[in-house]
Design a protein around this motif. Structure first.
Motif, PDB file in Angstrom:
ATOM      1  N   ALA A 154       2.518  19.656  11.718  1.00 41.88           N
ATOM      2  CA  ALA A 154       2.192  21.079  11.783  1.00 41.88           C
ATOM      3  C   ALA A 154       0.825  21.324  12.395  1.00 41.88           C
ATOM      4  O   ALA A 154       0.371  22.433  12.474  1.00 41.88           O
ATOM      5  CB  ALA A 154       2.236  21.675  10.377  1.00 41.88           C
ATOM      6  N   ARG A 155       0.164  20.260  12.839  1.00 44.18           N
ATOM      7  CA  ARG A 155      -1.183  20.414  13.367  1.00 44.18           C
ATOM      8  C   ARG A 155      -1.132  20.771  14.842  1.00 44.18           C
ATOM      9  O   ARG A 155      -0.095  20.769  15.483  1.00 44.18           O
ATOM     10  CB  ARG A 155      -1.950  19.104  13.176  1.00 44.18           C
ATOM     11  N   GLY A 208      -4.200  11.822  15.013  1.00 44.40           N
ATOM     12  CA  GLY A 208      -3.311  11.427  13.922  1.00 44.40           C
ATOM     13  C   GLY A 208      -4.068  10.788  12.776  1.00 44.40           C
ATOM     14  O   GLY A 208      -5.211  10.338  12.931  1.00 44.40           O
ATOM     15  N   ASP A 209      -3.401  10.730  11.631  1.00 39.79           N
ATOM     16  CA  ASP A 209      -4.030  10.161  10.442  1.00 39.79           C
ATOM     17  C   ASP A 209      -4.450   8.711  10.655  1.00 39.79           C
ATOM     18  O   ASP A 209      -5.547   8.305  10.250  1.00 39.79           O
ATOM     19  CB  ASP A 209      -3.057  10.229   9.259  1.00 39.79           C
ATOM     20  N   ALA A 210      -3.554   7.934  11.287  1.00 40.22           N
ATOM     21  CA  ALA A 210      -3.835   6.505  11.443  1.00 40.22           C
ATOM     22  C   ALA A 210      -5.105   6.289  12.276  1.00 40.22           C
ATOM     23  O   ALA A 210      -5.928   5.417  11.959  1.00 40.22           O
ATOM     24  CB  ALA A 210      -2.647   5.813  12.096  1.00 40.22           C
ATOM     25  N   ALA A 211      -5.257   7.089  13.323  1.00 38.70           N
ATOM     26  CA  ALA A 211      -6.449   6.963  14.170  1.00 38.70           C
ATOM     27  C   ALA A 211      -7.702   7.349  13.398  1.00 38.70           C
ATOM     28  O   ALA A 211      -8.753   6.690  13.511  1.00 38.70           O
ATOM     29  CB  ALA A 211      -6.302   7.837  15.416  1.00 38.70           C
ATOM     30  N   LEU A 212      -7.590   8.408  12.598  1.00 36.17           N
ATOM     31  CA  LEU A 212      -8.744   8.831  11.796  1.00 36.17           C
ATOM     32  C   LEU A 212      -9.111   7.764  10.766  1.00 36.17           C
ATOM     33  O   LEU A 212     -10.294   7.494  10.527  1.00 36.17           O
ATOM     34  CB  LEU A 212      -8.426  10.155  11.084  1.00 36.17           C
ATOM     35  N   VAL A 213      -8.090   7.162  10.172  1.00 34.14           N
ATOM     36  CA  VAL A 213      -8.357   6.098   9.191  1.00 34.14           C
ATOM     37  C   VAL A 213      -9.070   4.925   9.876  1.00 34.14           C
ATOM     38  O   VAL A 213     -10.030   4.367   9.335  1.00 34.14           O
ATOM     39  CB  VAL A 213      -7.045   5.624   8.533  1.00 34.14           C
ATOM     40  N   SER A 237      -1.685   0.949   7.868  1.00 36.11           N
ATOM     41  CA  SER A 237      -1.600   2.058   8.819  1.00 36.11           C
ATOM     42  C   SER A 237      -0.195   2.224   9.403  1.00 36.11           C
ATOM     43  O   SER A 237       0.065   3.211  10.096  1.00 36.11           O
ATOM     44  CB  SER A 237      -2.622   1.882   9.936  1.00 36.11           C
ATOM     45  N   ALA A 238       0.693   1.279   9.128  1.00 32.24           N
ATOM     46  CA  ALA A 238       2.072   1.435   9.607  1.00 32.24           C
ATOM     47  C   ALA A 238       2.834   2.435   8.739  1.00 32.24           C
ATOM     48  O   ALA A 238       3.912   2.891   9.120  1.00 32.24           O
ATOM     49  CB  ALA A 238       2.781   0.080   9.579  1.00 32.24           C
ATOM     50  N   ARG A 239       2.291   2.761   7.592  1.00 35.00           N
ATOM     51  CA  ARG A 239       2.959   3.685   6.675  1.00 35.00           C
ATOM     52  C   ARG A 239       2.211   5.020   6.679  1.00 35.00           C
ATOM     53  O   ARG A 239       1.041   5.073   7.043  1.00 35.00           O
ATOM     54  CB  ARG A 239       2.992   3.091   5.268  1.00 35.00           C
ATOM     55  N   PRO A 240       2.892   6.095   6.252  1.00 36.79           N
ATOM     56  CA  PRO A 240       2.218   7.407   6.252  1.00 36.79           C
ATOM     57  C   PRO A 240       1.046   7.448   5.276  1.00 36.79           C
ATOM     58  O   PRO A 240       1.095   6.833   4.201  1.00 36.79           O
ATOM     59  CB  PRO A 240       3.322   8.385   5.849  1.00 36.79           C
ATOM     60  N   PHE A 241       0.021   8.158   5.678  1.00 41.01           N
ATOM     61  CA  PHE A 241      -1.216   8.205   4.888  1.00 41.01           C
ATOM     62  C   PHE A 241      -1.065   9.078   3.641  1.00 41.01           C
ATOM     63  O   PHE A 241      -1.628   8.780   2.588  1.00 41.01           O
ATOM     64  CB  PHE A 241      -2.344   8.746   5.779  1.00 41.01           C
ATOM     65  N   GLY A 242      -0.320  10.165   3.769  1.00 39.55           N
ATOM     66  CA  GLY A 242      -0.203  11.136   2.677  1.00 39.55           C
ATOM     67  C   GLY A 242       0.243  10.532   1.348  1.00 39.55           C
ATOM     68  O   GLY A 242      -0.448  10.702   0.329  1.00 39.55           O
ATOM     69  N   PRO A 243       1.368   9.840   1.319  1.00 37.00           N
ATOM     70  CA  PRO A 243       1.804   9.263   0.039  1.00 37.00           C
ATOM     71  C   PRO A 243       0.795   8.277  -0.542  1.00 37.00           C
ATOM     72  O   PRO A 243       0.592   8.224  -1.758  1.00 37.00           O
ATOM     73  CB  PRO A 243       3.113   8.553   0.406  1.00 37.00           C
ATOM     74  N   TRP A 244       0.158   7.512   0.337  1.00 33.23           N
ATOM     75  CA  TRP A 244      -0.856   6.550  -0.137  1.00 33.23           C
ATOM     76  C   TRP A 244      -2.005   7.288  -0.806  1.00 33.23           C
ATOM     77  O   TRP A 244      -2.455   6.918  -1.893  1.00 33.23           O
ATOM     78  CB  TRP A 244      -1.352   5.729   1.056  1.00 33.23           C
TER      79      TRP A 244
END
Lengths: 196, 111
Positions: A12-13, A19-24, A80-87
């Motif tokens: 929705a961004r 992306g989350d993975a890049a930010l992480v 980082s292969a998994r979605p950040f939100g649930p983690w």
């Protein structure tokens, strides 16, 4: 009303958003600005999940803050292969649960006092506040796992599989928890509509 | 609540979700919360001590084991090896052997 659940990681961004993975990855390298973007992205969600566990908004914010800082320290462990939100939500739920165990249980009365504070309101708004207060009370009466499950599913838009990952329980149990929570909360909403 | 949905429905309930969201949304300032967390993050070291220690632990243990092994070798070589003394004296050999019957006797009598 009627809005679909919005997930921070659900596309929705804006197209230009990182992306989350890049930010992480950047945050792992010590980039605090990247971490700040993640905090901004997940702040609302984390606060709601924490409040579902703790009820008190101040406690919930403290727990959400603890969770973000714990996540920062544990970023090396994130896959980082998994979605950040649930983690992240798993960390939030654990932080809120830990805080609830540590603190004294506050009465539901104080919650309602907080709702009506602020002076007189128009009737419609006041009625709305009463409904929300009743909903919070009903939510608080649910077992904690059930509360988190229904909030993650119906409010945050996570899948059963993702919630299973957050709570560390089988997917079938998540379905059952969501079912029981909905049954109770929907009954409350139906009563309210009948009364109103 | 969507009328066509049952509690078993696998789709998120938009109406219930919206009311819950409203009930759970924090009354406090969002920007202040984010700023507070970011300020906390700035005070948090990028690589906390325990993580550095954990990262170094494996290397440290391996290095310590290697150092202990080398030290053992050096000390072992530094010592003068003691040659086993072989006596040609028959009397001494007999004296050693003579203790054995006594031991057997003690074992047999239980004393």
């Amino acid at each position: 009303m009627g809005t679909e659940p919005q997930r921070p990681s659900g596309g929705a961004r804006n197209p230009g958003d990182v992306g989350d993975a890049a930010l992480v990855a950047q945050a792992r390298g010590g980039d605090r600005e990247a971490f700040g973007t993640l905090v901004d992205r997940y702040a609302d969600q984390a606060r709601r999940v924490a409040r579902a566990v703790l009820q008190d908004p101040d406690d919930a914010d403290d727990a959400a803050q603890d969770a973000f800082l714990a996540a920062l320290v544990k970023l090396e462990q994130y896959d980082s292969a998994r979605p950040f939100g649930p983690w992240l939500m798993r960390i939030v739920a654990n932080a809120a649960t830990d805080r609830r165990r540590r603190r004294k249980v506050r009465s539901a009365v104080s919650l309602d006092e907080g709702l009506v504070a602020g002076g007189a309101r128009p009737d419609v708004l006041a009625e709305r506040e009463v409904l929300l207060g009743r909903l919070r009370t009903a939510l608080a009466e649910l077992p904690e796992r059930r509360r988190i499950a229904v909030v993650l599913f119906d409010v945050e838009g996570y899948s059963h599989a993702e919630i299973a990952q957050v709570l560390g329980i089988p997917e079938g149990t998540v379905r059952s928890e969501v079912f029981h929570a909905r049954r109770k909360l929907r009954a409350l909403l139906a009563d309210w509509r009948d009364d109103g | 609540m969507t009328e066509s949905q049952t509690p078993f429905d696998h789709r998120p309930d938009a109406r219930l979700g919206a009311v819950l969201r409203e009930a759970l949304d924090a009354p406090r300032d969002r920007a202040a919360f984010v700023a507070r967390v970011v300020a906390g993050a700035a005070r948090t070291p990028a690589h906390p001590v325990e993580h550095l220690l954990a990262r170094w632990a494996a290397r440290g243990i391996a290095a310590a084991a290697a150092a202990a092994f080398i030290a053992g070798l050096v000390i072992g070589r530094a010592r003068t090896p003691v040659e086993p003394s072989v006596s040609d004296d028959p009397g001494a050999m007999i004296a050693d052997v003579q203790t054995e019957p006594n031991l057997l006797l003690v074992a047999a009598t239980g004393r």
